[in-house]
Design an enzyme around this catalytic site. Structure first.
Site, PDB file in Angstrom:
ATOM      1  N   ASN A 199      39.231  41.322  42.859  1.00  0.00           N
ATOM      2  CA  ASN A 199      37.662  40.839  42.756  1.00  0.00           C
ATOM      3  C   ASN A 199      36.865  39.851  41.391  1.00  0.00           C
ATOM      4  O   ASN A 199      36.445  39.541  40.725  1.00  0.00           O
ATOM      5  CB  ASN A 199      37.052  41.228  43.554  1.00  0.00           C
ATOM      6  CG  ASN A 199      36.832  43.217  42.811  1.00  0.00           C
ATOM      7  OD1 ASN A 199      37.313  43.743  41.979  1.00  0.00           O
ATOM      8  ND2 ASN A 199      36.337  43.613  43.618  1.00  0.00           N
TER       9      ASN A 199
ATOM     10  N   GLY B  11      41.318  50.096  41.932  1.00  0.00           N
ATOM     11  CA  GLY B  11      41.754  49.332  43.331  1.00  0.00           C
ATOM     12  C   GLY B  11      41.301  50.093  44.782  1.00  0.00           C
ATOM     13  O   GLY B  11      40.149  51.575  44.735  1.00  0.00           O
ATOM     14  N   SER B  12      42.167  49.552  45.625  1.00  0.00           N
ATOM     15  CA  SER B  12      42.060  50.891  46.847  1.00  0.00           C
ATOM     16  C   SER B  12      42.228  52.314  46.325  1.00  0.00           C
ATOM     17  O   SER B  12      42.770  53.023  45.887  1.00  0.00           O
ATOM     18  CB  SER B  12      42.615  50.574  47.960  1.00  0.00           C
ATOM     19  OG  SER B  12      44.038  51.173  47.827  1.00  0.00           O
ATOM     20  N   VAL B  13      41.561  53.550  47.734  1.00  0.00           N
ATOM     21  CA  VAL B  13      42.327  55.204  47.025  1.00  0.00           C
ATOM     22  C   VAL B  13      43.351  55.121  47.522  1.00  0.00           C
ATOM     23  O   VAL B  13      43.979  55.995  47.095  1.00  0.00           O
ATOM     24  CB  VAL B  13      40.725  55.059  48.772  1.00  0.00           C
ATOM     25  CG1 VAL B  13      40.729  56.935  48.599  1.00  0.00           C
ATOM     26  CG2 VAL B  13      39.224  55.400  48.408  1.00  0.00           C
TER      27      VAL B  13
ATOM     28  N   THR C  83      45.949  53.182  47.053  1.00  0.00           N
ATOM     29  CA  THR C  83      46.783  53.003  46.179  1.00  0.00           C
ATOM     30  C   THR C  83      46.377  54.077  44.347  1.00  0.00           C
ATOM     31  O   THR C  83      46.931  54.538  44.218  1.00  0.00           O
ATOM     32  CB  THR C  83      46.550  51.581  45.236  1.00  0.00           C
ATOM     33  OG1 THR C  83      47.187  51.148  46.750  1.00  0.00           O
ATOM     34  CG2 THR C  83      47.688  51.327  44.206  1.00  0.00           C
TER      35      THR C  83
ATOM     36  N   GLU D 172      38.792  53.947  39.736  1.00  0.00           N
ATOM     37  CA  GLU D 172      37.435  53.549  39.629  1.00  0.00           C
ATOM     38  C   GLU D 172      37.920  52.763  41.099  1.00  0.00           C
ATOM     39  O   GLU D 172      38.632  51.473  40.869  1.00  0.00           O
ATOM     40  CB  GLU D 172      37.458  52.262  39.127  1.00  0.00           C
ATOM     41  CG  GLU D 172      36.000  52.036  39.252  1.00  0.00           C
ATOM     42  CD  GLU D 172      35.694  50.962  40.195  1.00  0.00           C
ATOM     43  OE1 GLU D 172      34.864  50.618  41.376  1.00  0.00           O
ATOM     44  OE2 GLU D 172      36.209  50.005  39.693  1.00  0.00           O
TER      45      GLU D 172
ATOM     46  N   CYS E 243      33.216  46.499  45.568  1.00  0.00           N
ATOM     47  CA  CYS E 243      33.138  48.324  45.367  1.00  0.00           C
ATOM     48  C   CYS E 243      32.273  48.895  45.165  1.00  0.00           C
ATOM     49  O   CYS E 243      31.965  49.561  46.185  1.00  0.00           O
ATOM     50  CB  CYS E 243      34.230  48.633  44.296  1.00  0.00           C
ATOM     51  SG  CYS E 243      33.828  48.570  43.072  1.00  0.00           S
TER      52      CYS E 243
ATOM     53  N   GLU F 124      35.570  51.264  53.871  1.00  0.00           N
ATOM     54  CA  GLU F 124      34.640  49.940  53.428  1.00  0.00           C
ATOM     55  C   GLU F 124      34.888  48.515  53.572  1.00  0.00           C
ATOM     56  O   GLU F 124      36.450  48.743  54.051  1.00  0.00           O
ATOM     57  CB  GLU F 124      35.558  49.722  51.549  1.00  0.00           C
ATOM     58  CG  GLU F 124      35.199  49.075  50.760  1.00  0.00           C
ATOM     59  CD  GLU F 124      35.786  49.521  49.432  1.00  0.00           C
ATOM     60  OE1 GLU F 124      34.421  49.454  48.726  1.00  0.00           O
ATOM     61  OE2 GLU F 124      36.236  49.309  49.354  1.00  0.00           O
TER      62      GLU F 124
ATOM     63  N   GLU G 274      34.173  53.963  33.029  1.00  0.00           N
ATOM     64  CA  GLU G 274      34.473  52.557  31.933  1.00  0.00           C
ATOM     65  C   GLU G 274      33.018  52.456  31.065  1.00  0.00           C
ATOM     66  O   GLU G 274      31.528  52.463  32.103  1.00  0.00           O
ATOM     67  CB  GLU G 274      34.975  51.587  33.225  1.00  0.00           C
ATOM     68  CG  GLU G 274      36.224  51.746  33.591  1.00  0.00           C
ATOM     69  CD  GLU G 274      36.979  50.742  34.207  1.00  0.00           C
ATOM     70  OE1 GLU G 274      38.782  50.349  33.631  1.00  0.00           O
ATOM     71  OE2 GLU G 274      36.495  50.032  35.241  1.00  0.00           O
TER      72      GLU G 274
END
Length: 521
Positions: free
Chosen positions: A185, A260-262, A264, A282, A316, A418, A495
């Site tokens: 994204n 990325g996703s939870v 992964t 994140e 996100c 999500e 970050e």
């Protein structure tokens, strides 16, 4: 919509800069381009995959569904080559002073700013987001380079005065080679946000962008090279989960930073645990945005729109659960519906477009599936939520969804998971105590927002919300000085901001004896 001539002028601009970016675009159909050069970037040069037997990907332009390029997934030989190049370059880079590194990174920032329009146009081809958003994303990468170049020379430890003339101090030292794995994204933003602090701290980087958005990370590497960053300090390997796993498990990778996703992210964390590697994650979110009845309704409506529809809702941190106090609910909903119905969607290269295309057809179907199941469960769709076909036939191969406002209950799937699309959930609430309980009832905790004129209440609620960020009277603002990250399943680590230096360095403690050694043996 952009006309063919205007699109060709974009291709001409990119071609004129090919000495910098080494990318040649060829118009294959109206409004589409094909990338013909290699997309791995190792030791300062574009490289073809060494292993052509690995899985191959077809990269599509989201706006049209047409093919941008085809590429192979990087295998172990490619990853080894990138990591080895990074190791060799990091040794000298890590021994430079922070001020010396700062001067190089400042040049990188200036050159990226000069090329902002070129990078932004490429980002649009990559992501399908509107050009005005893409320009902003490039600026966030510029900001990261400027900010971390400015603080590279301030890296320091502490001094401790101890008894008997002894003393101690700490040193902040580089980790070594950092693997950075980005999502689709915000490709250029993530490449900048992850590489800038890592490089400022004396590390080298191997970056893996999403297999859906491979282009701008490579362009950034060539900008770094032209600006004077030594070869090997920033490398790009393309691929999907297999390549990411090779990086995460590589014995010479000291840290992994992943967005990325939870699902992964959990796999990355497990792999890193096996090698005792540092990790920053994140991950996803289902963030609450609370509009109290004393808020400035115009600002609150603006904030809710920003909280849900940037990048076609594929953000996100989006405040997708909008809680509106009951005595202003009807007024706010009326204004939101009118504003959302007026959002102009279409060609993302057009300056007037406010919403572009979903990343791909599969993801669009996933988002539409959430809406369909919510309707079956009794949710009321107030507007949008349908697949749409733009007037311009060039865009008919892309996937577009009309921005949606939906009124579900708290226990529905669409309220818990999500969605990652242009879908705003709206809920009514009565009291502060009630809305806090509902807002915190989530497995996620990435962001949150509050609109109120009562600053005492704003600070009180901000303190009680279980999220890594809380916006008061605004939303989705990312100053580079402020840390960004989540609670709960939304991730670990941060970050941006000064705190990031702690995640890209390791601390060494030095003790200096001022007297004789007292030994009982």
């Amino acid at each position: 919509m952009l006309k063919l001539a205007q699109r060709n002028s974009t291709a001409a601009i990119l071609t004129q800069t090919k000495q910098l970016v080494s990318i040649v675009f060829r118009t294959i159909t109206s409004g589409n381009f094909e990338v013909e050069t290699p997309l791995n970037f190792i030791n300062g040069r574009r490289k073809n995959c060494l292993q052509t037997t690995t899985q191959s990907f077809t990269v599509e332009e989201p706006a049209t569904g047409k093919t941008l390029c085809r590429m192979h997934e990087s295998g172990i030989e490619d990853v080894n080559k990138a990591v080895n190049a990074a190791q060799q370059a990091q040794h000298d880079w890590g021994e430079m002073s922070g001020f010396e590194r700062s001067k190089v990174l400042q040049k990188c920032a200036h050159l990226l700013k000069e090329k902002q329009e070129d990078v932004a146009r490429l980002e649009v081809f990559d992501t399908g987001k509107p050009i005005w958003e893409a320009r902003g994303d490039v600026q966030t990468a510029v900001d990261a380079l400027e900010y971390f170049s400015g603080i590279a020379s301030t890296l320091c430890g502490q001094h401790f005065t101890l008894p008997g003339g002894s003393f101690g101090y700490t040193r902040r030292e580089p980790l070594g080679v950092v693997a950075a794995i980005g999502a689709w994204n915000f490709p250029i933003q993530m490449a900048g946000w992850k590489s800038a602090p890592a490089l400022a701290c004396g590390n080298a980087v191997v970056f893996k962008p999403s297999e859906f958005t491979p282009l701008t990370a490579v362009m950034l590497g060539e900008i770094y090279k032209e600006a004077g960053l030594p070869d090997g300090l920033y490398n790009v390997v393309q691929g999907g989960g297999q390549t990411g796993n090779l990086l995460s498990s590589h014995p010479d990778i000291a840290k992994v930073t992943f967005t990325g996703s939870v699902t992964t992210g959990s796999k990355v964390m497990k792999t890193c645990a096996g090698g005792i590697k540092a990790v920053t994650l994140e991950l996803g979110g289902k963030s609450p945005l609370i509009l109290f009845d004393d808020c400035d309704i115009t600002n609150a409506v603006n904030g809710a729109l920003l909280a849900n529809y940037l990048t076609q809702g594929q953000v996100c941190s989006n405040g997708t659960r909008v809680f509106i106090q009951e005595n202003i609910f009807s007024d706010v909903i009326s204004r939101l519906v009118n504003r959302v119905k007026a959002i102009k969607y279409g060609d993302p290269h057009c300056e007037k477009t406010l919403m572009g295309a979903m990343i791909n057809k599969k993801h669009a179907e996933k988002v539409l599936g959430f809406i369909s199941r919510a309707k079956q469960q009794g949710a009321e769709v107030l507007c949008g939520g349908k697949q749409i076909v733009p007037d311009n036939p060039i865009l008919h191969g892309g996937s577009y969804i009309s921005p949606c406002i939906i009124k579900p209950s708290d226990d529905m799937e669409i309220s818990l998971e999500e969605v990652f699309g242009p879908v705003m959930n709206v809920y009514s609430f009565r009291s502060e105590e009630e809305v806090l309980k509902r807002a915190n009832d989530s497995q996620f905790g990435l962001a949150s927002g509050i609109f109120t004129k009562d600053l005492n209440r704003a600070h009180r609620v901000a303190a009680k919300i279980q999220a890594g960020s809380c916006y008061i009277n605004n939303y989705n603002i990312y100053p580079i000085e402020m840390p960004f990250g989540g609670y709960k399943k939304s991730g670990i680590g941060r970050e941006n901001g000064m705190i990031t230096l702690e995640y890209f360095t390791q601390l060494k403690t030095v003790y200096v004896e001022g007297g004789n050694v007292d030994c009982p043996y």
